[in-house]
Design a protein around this motif. Structure first.
Motif, PDB file in Angstrom:
ATOM      1  N   ALA A  23       0.858  -1.185   0.000  1.00  0.00           N
ATOM      2  CA  ALA A  23       0.000   0.000   0.000  1.00  0.00           C
ATOM      3  C   ALA A  23       0.891   1.230   0.000  1.00  0.00           C
ATOM      4  O   ALA A  23       1.767   1.372   0.852  1.00  0.00           O
ATOM      5  N   ASP A  24       0.667   2.113  -0.962  1.00  0.00           N
ATOM      6  CA  ASP A  24       1.400   3.372  -1.060  1.00  0.00           C
ATOM      7  C   ASP A  24       0.475   4.482  -0.583  1.00  0.00           C
ATOM      8  O   ASP A  24      -0.481   4.844  -1.277  1.00  0.00           O
ATOM      9  N   THR A  81      -7.998   3.690   4.603  1.00  0.00           N
ATOM     10  CA  THR A  81      -8.429   3.042   3.359  1.00  0.00           C
ATOM     11  C   THR A  81      -8.091   1.553   3.324  1.00  0.00           C
ATOM     12  O   THR A  81      -8.483   0.857   2.393  1.00  0.00           O
ATOM     13  N   LEU A  82      -7.356   1.077   4.322  1.00  0.00           N
ATOM     14  CA  LEU A  82      -6.896  -0.318   4.327  1.00  0.00           C
ATOM     15  C   LEU A  82      -7.712  -1.181   5.279  1.00  0.00           C
ATOM     16  O   LEU A  82      -8.290  -0.693   6.241  1.00  0.00           O
ATOM     17  N   ARG A  83      -7.693  -2.488   4.980  1.00  0.00           N
ATOM     18  CA  ARG A  83      -8.284  -3.481   5.878  1.00  0.00           C
ATOM     19  C   ARG A  83      -7.151  -4.307   6.486  1.00  0.00           C
ATOM     20  O   ARG A  83      -6.137  -4.558   5.803  1.00  0.00           O
ATOM     21  N   PRO A  84      -7.287  -4.737   7.733  1.00  0.00           N
ATOM     22  CA  PRO A  84      -6.212  -5.510   8.363  1.00  0.00           C
ATOM     23  C   PRO A  84      -5.829  -6.733   7.538  1.00  0.00           C
ATOM     24  O   PRO A  84      -6.701  -7.487   7.095  1.00  0.00           O
ATOM     25  N   GLY A  85      -4.543  -6.898   7.303  1.00  0.00           N
ATOM     26  CA  GLY A  85      -4.029  -8.103   6.675  1.00  0.00           C
ATOM     27  C   GLY A  85      -4.017  -8.120   5.164  1.00  0.00           C
ATOM     28  O   GLY A  85      -3.505  -9.077   4.576  1.00  0.00           O
ATOM     29  N   VAL A  87      -2.368  -6.115   3.082  1.00  0.00           N
ATOM     30  CA  VAL A  87      -1.024  -5.860   2.550  1.00  0.00           C
ATOM     31  C   VAL A  87      -0.006  -6.236   3.620  1.00  0.00           C
ATOM     32  O   VAL A  87      -0.323  -6.295   4.805  1.00  0.00           O
ATOM     33  N   ASP A  88       1.222  -6.501   3.179  1.00  0.00           N
ATOM     34  CA  ASP A  88       2.286  -6.802   4.141  1.00  0.00           C
ATOM     35  C   ASP A  88       3.311  -5.673   4.224  1.00  0.00           C
ATOM     36  O   ASP A  88       4.151  -5.662   5.116  1.00  0.00           O
ATOM     37  N   THR A  89       3.230  -4.718   3.288  1.00  0.00           N
ATOM     38  CA  THR A  89       4.172  -3.604   3.262  1.00  0.00           C
ATOM     39  C   THR A  89       3.415  -2.299   3.052  1.00  0.00           C
ATOM     40  O   THR A  89       2.577  -2.207   2.143  1.00  0.00           O
ATOM     41  N   ILE A  90       3.720  -1.312   3.885  1.00  0.00           N
ATOM     42  CA  ILE A  90       3.112   0.014   3.755  1.00  0.00           C
ATOM     43  C   ILE A  90       4.204   1.045   3.514  1.00  0.00           C
ATOM     44  O   ILE A  90       5.191   1.098   4.260  1.00  0.00           O
ATOM     45  N   ILE A  91       4.031   1.833   2.469  1.00  0.00           N
ATOM     46  CA  ILE A  91       4.945   2.933   2.156  1.00  0.00           C
ATOM     47  C   ILE A  91       4.249   4.248   2.504  1.00  0.00           C
ATOM     48  O   ILE A  91       3.113   4.482   2.072  1.00  0.00           O
ATOM     49  N   ILE A  92       4.921   5.068   3.315  1.00  0.00           N
ATOM     50  CA  ILE A  92       4.432   6.426   3.586  1.00  0.00           C
ATOM     51  C   ILE A  92       5.605   7.361   3.324  1.00  0.00           C
ATOM     52  O   ILE A  92       6.553   7.405   4.104  1.00  0.00           O
ATOM     53  N   ALA A  93       5.544   8.088   2.217  1.00  0.00           N
ATOM     54  CA  ALA A  93       6.679   8.914   1.803  1.00  0.00           C
ATOM     55  C   ALA A  93       6.224  10.337   1.503  1.00  0.00           C
ATOM     56  O   ALA A  93       5.096  10.564   1.053  1.00  0.00           O
ATOM     57  N   ILE A 110      -4.334  -1.920  11.672  1.00  0.00           N
ATOM     58  CA  ILE A 110      -3.591  -2.079  10.417  1.00  0.00           C
ATOM     59  C   ILE A 110      -2.107  -2.277  10.706  1.00  0.00           C
ATOM     60  O   ILE A 110      -1.446  -3.134  10.107  1.00  0.00           O
ATOM     61  N   VAL A 111      -1.586  -1.510  11.641  1.00  0.00           N
ATOM     62  CA  VAL A 111      -0.164  -1.607  11.999  1.00  0.00           C
ATOM     63  C   VAL A 111       0.178  -3.009  12.476  1.00  0.00           C
ATOM     64  O   VAL A 111       1.192  -3.597  12.068  1.00  0.00           O
TER      65      VAL A 111
END
Length: 233
Positions: A23-24, A81-85, A87-93, A110-111
């Motif tokens: 998730a970006d 915007t995400l549901r638990p599980g 995605v395995d990688t989150i990008i916050i840039a 989510i974390v």
């Protein structure tokens, strides 16, 4: 047609593990998700943004490159915007370190279900590292990348425990030596110049506040000088 990334975005993308579901957050034009799929690093990605206009731009790019079925676009703030599980990688840039901390704090479900966080704060990098360490993250990697005249810091973190040997590592990162030596040296030199300027600006002032500020800057300058020597060992 190949997706072209800036050096900053290319470095971020290079830190994503193969076969990750990504998730970006704050995706802007959707270039990182497109790059990850085009280079077969990821098979699925979510491009999320709080603003409608950038998301529409991302959607247009996704159609142009032909990845409409593999990249989902979602409108919303932070990790909402995400549901638990999923995605395995989150990008916050490209956001401030304090805002990134708030985004993580507000979405604990989510974390807890996410393995890897690739974070690129534009400022307040020290505060972000302190938040991560205090809240059960292990910083696995600190990467530097130079784009134009600016050096950006990228933090890769997972849930775990971080060993903190010296407080200065919150400022310079816990894995500074993993970077090319010339870049790491320039990074530290720039920080030393900041504190040197503070000392020069207030030198000779006699108020208690000025003396305290001078002492703080002097101590940080000396600590950074020690870091510079350590880099060359």
């Amino acid at each position: 047609m190949q997706v072209k990334l800036t050096p900053r975005l290319e470095k971020i993308a290079s830190l994503v593990e193969n076969h990750s579901r990504v998730a970006d957050i704050g995706t802007d034009h959707g270039y990182i998700p497109l790059y990850l799929l085009q280079n077969r690093i990821s098979s699925f990605a979510i491009a999320s943004d709080v603003n409608k206009k950038p998301l529409e731009s991302a959607e247009a790019n996704i159609k142009i490159y032909g990845y409409g079925g593999k990249i989902e676009t979602r409108l919303g703030g932070g990790l909402a915007t995400l549901r638990p599980g999923e995605v395995d990688t989150i990008i916050i840039a490209g956001m401030g370190g304090l805002l990134i901390s708030d985004i993580l704090e507000e979405a604990q479900d989510i974390v807890e279900s996410t393995k890897t966080f690739i974070l690129q704060p534009m400022q307040a990098q020290e505060e972000l590292r302190r938040y991560l360490v205090k809240n059960g993250f292990c910083i696995k990697l600190d990467q530097l990348v130079k784009e134009d005249h600016r050096i950006y810091e990228i933090i890769v973190a997972e849930k775990g425990t971080q060993t903190v040997e010296k407080d200065i590592f919150y400022t310079v990162g816990f894995h500074l030596k993993s970077n090319p030596l010339p870049l790491a040296e320039e990074f530290i030199q720039r920080k030393m110049m900041i504190y040197e300027k503070i000392m020069n600006d207030i030198k000779g002032l006699t108020s208690d506040g000025a003396k305290e500020k001078y002492g703080m800057a002097h101590d940080m300058f000396n600590e950074l000088r020690e870091v510079m020597a350590w880099l060359k060992e």
